[in-house]
Design a protein around this motif. Structure first.
Motif, PDB file in Angstrom:
ATOM      1  N   LYS A 188       0.830  -1.212   0.000  1.00  0.00           N
ATOM      2  CA  LYS A 188       0.000   0.000   0.000  1.00  0.00           C
ATOM      3  C   LYS A 188       0.863   1.260   0.000  1.00  0.00           C
ATOM      4  O   LYS A 188       0.484   2.268  -0.594  1.00  0.00           O
ATOM      5  CB  LYS A 188      -0.919   0.001   1.224  1.00  0.00           C
ATOM      6  N   ALA A 189       2.023   1.194   0.657  1.00  0.00           N
ATOM      7  CA  ALA A 189       2.913   2.356   0.709  1.00  0.00           C
ATOM      8  C   ALA A 189       3.495   2.690  -0.656  1.00  0.00           C
ATOM      9  O   ALA A 189       3.931   3.814  -0.895  1.00  0.00           O
ATOM     10  CB  ALA A 189       4.037   2.110   1.717  1.00  0.00           C
ATOM     11  N   LYS A 190       3.492   1.728  -1.563  1.00  0.00           N
ATOM     12  CA  LYS A 190       4.083   1.951  -2.892  1.00  0.00           C
ATOM     13  C   LYS A 190       3.077   2.407  -3.939  1.00  0.00           C
ATOM     14  O   LYS A 190       3.443   2.625  -5.084  1.00  0.00           O
ATOM     15  CB  LYS A 190       4.782   0.679  -3.353  1.00  0.00           C
ATOM     16  N   VAL A 191       1.813   2.552  -3.550  1.00  0.00           N
ATOM     17  CA  VAL A 191       0.816   3.051  -4.504  1.00  0.00           C
ATOM     18  C   VAL A 191       1.147   4.507  -4.809  1.00  0.00           C
ATOM     19  O   VAL A 191       1.218   5.333  -3.906  1.00  0.00           O
ATOM     20  CB  VAL A 191      -0.619   2.940  -3.932  1.00  0.00           C
ATOM     21  N   PRO A 192       1.407   4.835  -6.071  1.00  0.00           N
ATOM     22  CA  PRO A 192       1.794   6.215  -6.408  1.00  0.00           C
ATOM     23  C   PRO A 192       0.652   7.214  -6.206  1.00  0.00           C
ATOM     24  O   PRO A 192      -0.516   6.880  -6.410  1.00  0.00           O
ATOM     25  CB  PRO A 192       2.195   6.136  -7.875  1.00  0.00           C
ATOM     26  N   ASP A 193       1.024   8.407  -5.802  1.00  0.00           N
ATOM     27  CA  ASP A 193       0.049   9.480  -5.592  1.00  0.00           C
ATOM     28  C   ASP A 193       0.126  10.430  -6.780  1.00  0.00           C
ATOM     29  O   ASP A 193       1.078  11.195  -6.919  1.00  0.00           O
ATOM     30  CB  ASP A 193       0.357  10.220  -4.289  1.00  0.00           C
ATOM     31  N   GLN A 194      -0.873  10.379  -7.645  1.00  0.00           N
ATOM     32  CA  GLN A 194      -0.827  11.158  -8.875  1.00  0.00           C
ATOM     33  C   GLN A 194      -0.908  12.663  -8.643  1.00  0.00           C
ATOM     34  O   GLN A 194      -0.545  13.440  -9.502  1.00  0.00           O
ATOM     35  CB  GLN A 194      -1.934  10.711  -9.826  1.00  0.00           C
ATOM     36  N   PHE A 195      -1.362  13.085  -7.483  1.00  0.00           N
ATOM     37  CA  PHE A 195      -1.562  14.514  -7.257  1.00  0.00           C
ATOM     38  C   PHE A 195      -0.296  15.220  -6.763  1.00  0.00           C
ATOM     39  O   PHE A 195      -0.217  16.438  -6.801  1.00  0.00           O
ATOM     40  CB  PHE A 195      -2.710  14.735  -6.265  1.00  0.00           C
ATOM     41  N   ASN A 196       0.690  14.462  -6.295  1.00  0.00           N
ATOM     42  CA  ASN A 196       1.913  15.080  -5.767  1.00  0.00           C
ATOM     43  C   ASN A 196       3.116  14.882  -6.675  1.00  0.00           C
ATOM     44  O   ASN A 196       4.232  15.193  -6.289  1.00  0.00           O
ATOM     45  CB  ASN A 196       2.229  14.509  -4.374  1.00  0.00           C
ATOM     46  N   LEU A 197       2.900  14.360  -7.867  1.00  0.00           N
ATOM     47  CA  LEU A 197       4.007  14.068  -8.770  1.00  0.00           C
ATOM     48  C   LEU A 197       3.736  14.655 -10.151  1.00  0.00           C
ATOM     49  O   LEU A 197       2.588  14.875 -10.523  1.00  0.00           O
ATOM     50  CB  LEU A 197       4.164  12.550  -8.927  1.00  0.00           C
ATOM     51  N   LYS A 198       4.815  14.871 -10.896  1.00  0.00           N
ATOM     52  CA  LYS A 198       4.654  15.178 -12.313  1.00  0.00           C
ATOM     53  C   LYS A 198       4.084  13.927 -12.962  1.00  0.00           C
ATOM     54  O   LYS A 198       4.330  12.812 -12.500  1.00  0.00           O
ATOM     55  CB  LYS A 198       6.009  15.520 -12.941  1.00  0.00           C
ATOM     56  N   TYR A 199       3.349  14.102 -14.041  1.00  0.00           N
ATOM     57  CA  TYR A 199       2.622  12.966 -14.599  1.00  0.00           C
ATOM     58  C   TYR A 199       3.565  11.860 -15.069  1.00  0.00           C
ATOM     59  O   TYR A 199       3.292  10.675 -14.860  1.00  0.00           O
ATOM     60  CB  TYR A 199       1.689  13.400 -15.732  1.00  0.00           C
ATOM     61  N   LEU A 200       4.689  12.202 -15.664  1.00  0.00           N
ATOM     62  CA  LEU A 200       5.635  11.183 -16.126  1.00  0.00           C
ATOM     63  C   LEU A 200       6.230  10.426 -14.934  1.00  0.00           C
ATOM     64  O   LEU A 200       6.396   9.203 -14.987  1.00  0.00           O
ATOM     65  CB  LEU A 200       6.729  11.824 -16.979  1.00  0.00           C
ATOM     66  N   ASP A 201       6.528  11.154 -13.845  1.00  0.00           N
ATOM     67  CA  ASP A 201       7.022  10.488 -12.630  1.00  0.00           C
ATOM     68  C   ASP A 201       5.958   9.566 -12.052  1.00  0.00           C
ATOM     69  O   ASP A 201       6.249   8.463 -11.583  1.00  0.00           O
ATOM     70  CB  ASP A 201       7.438  11.517 -11.581  1.00  0.00           C
TER      71      ASP A 201
END
Length: 197
Positions: A93-106
């Protein structure tokens, strides 16, 4: 009528606009598939965590009250295995990426890494999930058999049942990897390649 209008616009647009449209469509499609996968994973995490929260106190209790030594050991190992499952869930669960805090490519790169890990989890389910389940069940049954050899028929049915359940779990996870994770991973890889062009 609307389809004819869209088709006419598509045919009259330039190559660059068509490529932009394809990228946008791919982006929306990938995001929808990733969001759907994340919802499925939340349900899986809840189900597995609930099972572990029930198993830990139950098998810990049985480890103390069971009359046979091998059965006590098996129940203790099942309780520890349930703790291990909770740790795996927490780590995943800790590895689920957060799309709102990252650049889209990241975000896409992290989603790719997350999907690759989920693929590996499913493909290795035999070693970290199925084998402990079957071995600990059989160890407990062996403890009962040593003390009560007349229960062999019932124990054989339970043992074979645990083996069948293990095989089904293994098969379903391999199928899930092939039909759920891999297609999403391919879409994410395609979108990353498209955005890097």
């Amino acid at each position: 009528m609307l389809e004819n209008e869209l088709s006419r616009i598509w045919k009259s647009s330039s190559k660059e606009e068509q490529i932009k449209f394809d990228k946008s469509r791919l982006l929306i499609e990938v995001q929808a598939k990733v969001d759907d996968f994340n919802k499925q994973m939340k349900i899986l995490y809840i189900r597995e965590a609930l099972g572990s929260f029930i198993a830990i106190p139950m098998f810990t209790f049985y480890a103390f009250v069971a009359p046979y030594i091998l059965t006590k050991v098996a129940f203790g190992l099942i309780a520890l295995w349930a703790v291990f499952i909770l740790l795996v869930i927490r780590r995943s669960k800790a590895k689920v990426p957060d799309q709102f805090n990252l650049k889209y490519l990241d975000y896409l790169q992290q989603t790719k890494a997350y999907l690759e890990e989920q693929k590996k989890f499913r493909e290795n389910i035999l070693t970290w999930y199925v084998l402990p389940f079957v071995l600990f069940t059989w160890l407990g049954l062996l403890g009962i058999y040593q003390e009560d050899p007349e229960a062999l028929d019932t124990l054989a049915i339970i043992g074979i049942g645990s083996l069948v359940v293990g095989i089904v779990i293994h098969y379903l996870n391999l199928r899930s990897s092939r039909k759920v994770v891999v297609p999403r991973l391919e879409k994410v890889n395609t979108l990353i390649s498209t955005l890097q062009e």
